[in-house]
Design a protein around this motif. Structure first.
Motif, PDB file in Angstrom:
ATOM      1  N   LEU A  59       1.344  10.813  -3.403  1.00  0.00           N
ATOM      2  CA  LEU A  59       1.869   9.569  -2.929  1.00  0.00           C
ATOM      3  C   LEU A  59       3.169   9.247  -2.562  1.00  0.00           C
ATOM      4  O   LEU A  59       4.112   9.714  -3.460  1.00  0.00           O
ATOM      5  CB  LEU A  59       1.341   8.286  -3.820  1.00  0.00           C
ATOM      6  N   LYS A  60       3.484   8.935  -1.361  1.00  0.00           N
ATOM      7  CA  LYS A  60       4.993   8.845  -1.060  1.00  0.00           C
ATOM      8  C   LYS A  60       5.473   7.411  -1.154  1.00  0.00           C
ATOM      9  O   LYS A  60       4.883   6.478  -1.147  1.00  0.00           O
ATOM     10  CB  LYS A  60       5.237   9.108   0.613  1.00  0.00           C
ATOM     11  N   ALA A  79       0.791  -1.101  -0.116  1.00  0.00           N
ATOM     12  CA  ALA A  79       0.137  -0.048   0.055  1.00  0.00           C
ATOM     13  C   ALA A  79       0.976   1.103  -0.125  1.00  0.00           C
ATOM     14  O   ALA A  79       1.824   1.304   0.662  1.00  0.00           O
ATOM     15  CB  ALA A  79      -0.769   0.035   1.266  1.00  0.00           C
ATOM     16  N   GLN A  80       0.722   2.219  -0.900  1.00  0.00           N
ATOM     17  CA  GLN A  80       1.393   3.267  -1.148  1.00  0.00           C
ATOM     18  C   GLN A  80       0.278   4.393  -0.550  1.00  0.00           C
ATOM     19  O   GLN A  80      -0.510   4.682  -1.303  1.00  0.00           O
ATOM     20  CB  GLN A  80       1.900   3.512  -2.591  1.00  0.00           C
ATOM     21  N   PHE A  81       0.411   5.060   0.385  1.00  0.00           N
ATOM     22  CA  PHE A  81      -0.503   6.262   0.918  1.00  0.00           C
ATOM     23  C   PHE A  81       0.013   7.731   0.613  1.00  0.00           C
ATOM     24  O   PHE A  81       1.081   7.772   0.426  1.00  0.00           O
ATOM     25  CB  PHE A  81      -0.639   6.025   2.348  1.00  0.00           C
TER      26      PHE A  81
END
Lengths: 149, 138
Positions: free
Chosen positions: A148-149, A81-83
């Motif tokens: 997105l970090k 998951a890329q939040f």
């Protein structure tokens, strides 16, 4: 399984996940007589509004969501998951909260439960939030905003 | 525990598992679906398609049932009016969805995947609902 031209897409996992979501919504409909709309059920659980569903039942559904995610994460050994950062997440959360109450539903209630019975309101709502999401991402990309970090 | 609690708990668990297997708890995948002018990721269409097909079958069963299995009656929305709040609200929701790649279900499910950020999303979603509730009362 991949689709030619779309190396990052996961069509089979998507389809399996979607069928499970459909089974869940069918259990809510045929078992409880209710629409599995997450925004409405969350509103009911937290007391800010929602359907006539019992508050206990609403909490049971809401708590099941992370429980199901946890089971998948444990079985598969972790979920990718890329939040986004906290600031965009908070802005997005407030908009999602206001918008889903004002619009009487979200991706699950309108997008899955409403579209599948050809509800005009749900089809219009789904087309609107999809279009708004597409424009938002396009505008942010054009402005060079990478959240997105 | 009664069937009135076990049924939604099981449904919520299957829902959360489905979202996670389908990649919907990954905001990058959701934003990838909305990025139709860039590197488009069609996965979300398969998720929604799978769910809609199963639910279309379920809707076909409803008229053949007198009452739900574990409840007294069906509560099915009967409104057909296309209102400014339906469209305006859905547009606001779509903007938020596009900004962070999160909608309510995945945001709540992701509490066990990316706890701090998912909690920030769920808390601000609750705040948004509360703001609207207070605003509508006045």
């Amino acid at each position: 399984m991949t689709i030619p031209g779309f190396p990052d897409a996961a069509p089979l996992a998507g389809l399996i996940g979607g069928i499970l979501i459909g089974v869940s919504a069918a259990i809510m409909l045929l078992g409880m007589g209710r629409i599995a709309g997450v925004s409405g059920i969350f509103a009911k659980a937290t007391g800010v509004g929602g359907s006539g569903m019992s508050r206990g039942g609403a909490w049971a559904f809401v708590l099941g969501l992370p429980l199901g995610a946890l089971i998948v994460a444990l079985v598969t050994g972790g979920v990718e998951a890329q939040f986004a950062g906290f600031a965009p997440i908070v802005v997005a959360g407030v908009l999602v909260g206001i918008g889903t109450r004002l619009g009487s539903g979200c991706t699950s209630g309108h997008g899955v439960c409403g579209v599948s019975r050809l509800s005009a309101r749900s089809i219009v709502a789904t087309a609107t939030f999809m279009a708004a999401g597409i424009v938002t991402v396009a505008v942010m990309n054009a402005m060079g905003m990478e959240v997105l970090k | 525990m009664s069937s009135k609690l076990i049924t939604p708990l099981i449904a919520g668990t299957i829902f959360g598992a489905g979202l996670t297997i389908g990649g919907m708890t990954d905001p990058a995948r959701v934003r990838g679906f909305l990025d139709i002018f860039g590197a488009w990721d069609p996965t979300l269409a398969f998720v929604m398609g799978g769910a809609v097909i199963v639910m279309a079958v379920a809707w076909g069963i409803v008229p053949r049932m007198v009452e739900p299995l574990f409840a007294e009656k069906f509560h099915i929305p009967d409104r057909t009016d296309l209102t400014p709040s339906l469209i305006g609200g859905s547009a606001l929701f779509g903007i938020g969805w596009g900004i962070a790649g999160l909608c309510p279900g995945p945001g709540i499910a992701a509490l066990v995947i990316e706890p701090a950020k998912a909690a920030a999303f769920v808390a601000s979603m609750f705040a948004g609902m509360l703001i609207l509730r207070l605003f509508e009362r006045n």
